[in-house]
Write an enzyme that holds these catalytic residues in place. Structure first.
Site, PDB file in Angstrom:
ATOM      1  N   PHE A 163      87.331  62.036 -44.392  1.00  0.00           N
ATOM      2  CA  PHE A 163      88.239  60.897 -44.541  1.00  0.00           C
ATOM      3  C   PHE A 163      87.724  60.020 -45.662  1.00  0.00           C
ATOM      4  CE2 PHE A 163      89.715  56.584 -43.897  1.00  0.00           C
ATOM      5  CZ  PHE A 163      91.078  56.793 -43.733  1.00  0.00           C
ATOM      6  N   ASP A 248      80.244  59.531 -49.957  1.00  0.00           N
ATOM      7  CA  ASP A 248      81.048  58.474 -49.375  1.00  0.00           C
ATOM      8  C   ASP A 248      80.247  57.895 -48.212  1.00  0.00           C
ATOM      9  OD1 ASP A 248      82.735  56.907 -47.903  1.00  0.00           O
ATOM     10  OD2 ASP A 248      84.464  58.268 -48.002  1.00  0.00           O
ATOM     11  N   LYS A 277      83.012  48.897 -45.883  1.00  0.00           N
ATOM     12  CA  LYS A 277      82.805  48.538 -44.468  1.00  0.00           C
ATOM     13  C   LYS A 277      81.692  47.511 -44.197  1.00  0.00           C
ATOM     14  CE  LYS A 277      85.483  51.830 -42.058  1.00  0.00           C
ATOM     15  NZ  LYS A 277      85.851  53.122 -42.639  1.00  0.00           N
TER      16      LYS A 277
HETATM   17  C1  LIG Z   1      86.871  53.553 -43.660  1.00  0.00           C
HETATM   18  C2  LIG Z   1      86.530  54.614 -44.591  1.00  0.00           C
HETATM   19  C3  LIG Z   1      87.151  54.713 -45.852  1.00  0.00           C
HETATM   20  C4  LIG Z   1      88.275  53.793 -46.270  1.00  0.00           C
HETATM   21  O1  LIG Z   1      87.877  52.460 -46.331  1.00  0.00           O
HETATM   22  P1  LIG Z   1      89.007  51.311 -46.416  1.00  0.00           P
HETATM   23  O2  LIG Z   1      88.197  50.051 -46.628  1.00  0.00           O
HETATM   24  O3  LIG Z   1      89.755  51.326 -45.141  1.00  0.00           O
HETATM   25  O4  LIG Z   1      89.879  51.628 -47.568  1.00  0.00           O
HETATM   26  C5  LIG Z   1      86.749  55.714 -46.704  1.00  0.00           C
HETATM   27  N1  LIG Z   1      85.769  56.577 -46.363  1.00  0.00           N
HETATM   28  C6  LIG Z   1      85.137  56.489 -45.170  1.00  0.00           C
HETATM   29  C7  LIG Z   1      84.040  57.458 -44.852  1.00  0.00           C
HETATM   30  C8  LIG Z   1      85.502  55.536 -44.243  1.00  0.00           C
HETATM   31  O5  LIG Z   1      84.906  55.488 -43.054  1.00  0.00           O
END
Ligand SMILES: *Cc1c(COP(=O)(O)O)cnc(C)c1O
Length: 422
Positions: A163, A248, A277
């Protein structure tokens, strides 16, 4: 006790306490109706209105108290309204709320320095969210490959079950079809391989590939950890094929797994890392970190963000990072308490082997895969005063603030036992 003082704050003195809850509940219902009327229907929201938070606790508008094991999904890493973050925001708000990136901005410089001094990276670009950090990382990887390897390079290999966010390129990078549905055509150039399958990754590399992008632990995909040596082997494949490794760490970063960044567990380093986050301790901010030779592919005019590196956001993030790093206390705590939490969940699994399939994760990013849907359990927990999250349908996910204590974990485990026992 706290509960009643919260009620007292909001109610006229002549109100009969017996009617309080009922009145507040009615006010709540109206708010929730308006929420449905005025907001786009993009979330399955629980029927409560959160009004106030302190540390591990949040209160809804009826004064009901919850112990928060969601933590804004790995955002409120220091707990709610941490005094250092609150004070940093207040001070900065009085000084300068926004200035254009046409000028140098002090809180931005301080935060960038902190990030560089505590990571693999040499340079930072600030943005406002995770998806934006991913978009920028994709752009940077493509630009670097075109500048330094060959103009035909653009492909990025990502993992199934990954994700990476909801904007169009981040969505295209996300290896889960259910998120793509209805938004095609996707941005071209993404190939998905099974997570933890090194041969599949080798086979997927071709002449147009410029990078591999992975989460060190898959979050939304159900808290899935890399197998032994997987990340090291991915690094090696990247090096052999002149590919960049993008990590990520939007969910795994900022101490979540017991190290400041999850790549530290593996002994390898990425070339580019996306953060968001937990970075701002609750305030929205994202960042792209990179090694110098990669970062230098961004030049004036190649990438920008009006709000990126906003003074308030950077002040909140600096306070958050300084608190996280103070004597390494919170990181130690996260490792220790995370192990305790995982052991408790393993015991629960032994007791309820017919409901619980597997316990996964590291530090305070833990998942419990179950044989049935998680939503009813999330609902029962909420009724009993605990916020927990469910991802991938049947994985209960726990991403509490890093300040969580054994006592709070014990309470949650007792609550889960009671729910499973029914
Ligand atoms: C939450 C998340 C995103 C997206 O972040 P947003 O601030 O909601 O755009 C991307 N990658 C990972 C691994 C995430 O947990």
């Amino acid at each position: 006790m706290k509960q009643s003082s919260l009620l007292a704050e909001k109610l006229p003195a002549f109100c009969n306490p017996c009617d309080l809850w009922y009145i507040l509940r009615q006010m709540d219902k109206k708010l929730i109706d308006e929420s449905k009327k005025y907001l786009m229907n993009t979330y399955n929201r629980a029927p409560i209105v959160l009004r106030k938070g302190r540390g591990m606790k949040v209160w809804d508008s009826t004064g009901k108290e919850y112990i928060d094991f969601v933590g804004g999904i790995a955002v409120n890493c220091l707990g709610h309204c941490h005094p250092k973050v609150v004070i940093a925001l207040q001070k900065q708000a009085q000084r300068l709320i926004h200035a254009s990136n046409l000028y140098h901005i002090e809180p931005q410089i301080r935060l960038a320095k902190l990030l560089v001094e505590n990571s693999f990276a040499d340079k930072v670009f600030f943005c406002n969210s995770g998806a934006e950090a991913i978009e920028g990382s994709i752009k940077l990887a493509r630009k670097y490959a075109k500048d330094h390897v060959s103009p035909g390079k653009y492909g990025i290999i990502t993992a199934q079950g990954s994700f990476h966010g909801r904007t169009l390129a981040a969505l295209s990078a996300t290896g889960q079809e259910k998120f793509h549905k209805g938004f095609e055509p996707l941005v071209p150039g993404f190939t998905y391989v099974p997570f933890n399958d090194i041969d599949a990754l080798k086979k997927a590399v071709n002449d147009s590939t410029c990078a591999v992008m992975l989460e060190p632990i898959q979050g939304e995909g159900g808290v899935r950890e890399p197998s032994e040596n997987y990340l090291q082997q991915v690094r090696q494949i990247c090096d052999e094929n002149r590919l960049l490794l993008i990590l990520d760490e939007i969910q795994t970063g900022m101490g979540r797994t017991g190290k400041l960044f999850a790549y530290e567990h593996s002994g390898i380093q990425p070339d580019i890392m996306a953060l968001a986050k937990g970075l701002g301790g609750g305030f929205p901010i994202g960042a792209i970190l990179a090694k110098e030779h990669v970062a230098s592919s961004f030049q004036p005019g190649t990438h920008a963000s009006t709000f990126g590196g906003n003074p308030l956001a950077c002040a909140a993030a600096t306070a958050t990072m300084e608190t996280l790093l103070e004597d390494g206390f919170l990181l130690d705590h996260c490792r220790r308490i995370g192990t305790y939490f995982k052991d408790c969940l393993e015991k629960l699994k032994k007791e309820y082997a017919s409901y619980i399939i597997e316990i996964r994760g590291k530090g305070l990013m833990l998942g419990m895969e179950m044989t049935k849907a998680g939503d009813p359990i999330v609902e029962s927990c909420m009724k009993m005063g605990f916020l927990v999250n469910c991802t991938s349908g049947n994985v209960l996910r726990f991403t509490p603030p890093l300040i969580v204590t054994e006592k709070e974990i014990d309470h949650l485990i007792d609550t889960l036992e009671e729910i499973f026992g029914r």
